[in-house]
Write a protein that holds these residues in place. Structure first.
Motif, PDB file in Angstrom:
ATOM      1  N   LEU A   1       3.385 -69.670 -15.672  1.00 39.52           N
ATOM      2  CA  LEU A   1       3.124 -70.097 -14.467  1.00 39.52           C
ATOM      3  C   LEU A   1       4.310 -71.415 -13.978  1.00 39.52           C
ATOM      4  CD1 LEU A   1      -0.658 -69.521 -14.169  1.00 39.52           C
ATOM      5  CD2 LEU A   1       1.016 -68.247 -13.055  1.00 39.52           C
TER       6      LEU A   1
ATOM      7  N   TRP B   1       7.611 -69.949 -13.550  1.00 43.31           N
ATOM      8  CA  TRP B   1       7.877 -69.233 -12.018  1.00 43.31           C
ATOM      9  C   TRP B   1       7.577 -70.141 -10.997  1.00 43.31           C
ATOM     10  CZ3 TRP B   1       4.075 -64.585 -14.134  1.00 43.31           C
ATOM     11  CH2 TRP B   1       4.889 -63.805 -14.743  1.00 43.31           C
TER      12      TRP B   1
ATOM     13  N   CYS C   1       2.441 -69.080  -7.763  1.00 46.16           N
ATOM     14  CA  CYS C   1       2.470 -69.492  -9.398  1.00 46.16           C
ATOM     15  C   CYS C   1       1.886 -70.973  -9.822  1.00 46.16           C
ATOM     16  CB  CYS C   1       3.545 -69.164 -10.032  1.00 46.16           C
ATOM     17  SG  CYS C   1       4.044 -67.443 -10.013  1.00 46.16           S
TER      18      CYS C   1
END
Length: 168
Positions: free
Chosen positions: A23, A26, A97
């Motif tokens: 996460l 991204w 994200c």
């Protein structure tokens, strides 16, 4: 209904680490995120790795909990201040994200608290000492107050004087 993080099923710390890594990776792909977002997340990921390596010591877990709590506020501030002005798919995906990483931090907080309790053999409640004054631990044992300004009063042996003597 209050949120009880102990009801979340046990997820291994490695899985939480991989989730944060994905996460965060991204989340920094968009042009919206500042360099500080990557900086404090690298420190956070390093503290998680240190916690997984030092399972017999509770100090790394306490440090990771403290960094995690600080990162929650930093994430909220970063997402609020640097929210993208363009609505391209890549920018929106990056922000989503980053928000997912923020939600995952609360799950990881529960995992780190359990690791802290396990490493201290149950003698700690998982809350780092600097934060214990601000977070109620729910203890029902009242603490006694000791007045250090006044010397303790001693009664003479054999006297059964009452605690309070009314004025006459």
């Amino acid at each position: 209904m209050p949120l009880d993080l102990n009801q979340i099923p046990i997820i291994p710390a490695k899985t939480a680490f991989i989730g944060h890594l994905m996460l965060i990776t991204w989340g920094i792909q968009g042009h919206w995120s500042p360099d500080s977002y990557l900086f404090y997340n690298i420190i956070y990921l390093g503290s998680i790795l240190w916690t997984m390596h030092q399972t017999e010591n509770e100090k790394p877990a306490q440090l990771a909990i403290s960094i995690n709590l600080a990162a929650v506020f930093l994430d909220i501030f970063t997402i609020y201040c640097y929210f993208p002005s363009t609505f391209w798919f890549t920018e929106i995906f990056s922000v989503i994200c980053a928000m997912g990483n923020l939600v995952l931090r609360f799950v990881t907080l529960s995992i780190l608290s359990r690791m802290c309790i396990d490493s201290s053999n149950g003698t700690s409640d998982g809350i780092p000492p600097p934060l214990q004054n601000y977070i109620s631990r729910g203890t029902s044992i009242p603490q006694t107050y000791e007045d250090i300004d006044q010397p303790p009063q001693q009664q003479a042996p054999g006297s059964n004087a009452p605690f309070f003597t009314p004025y006459r």
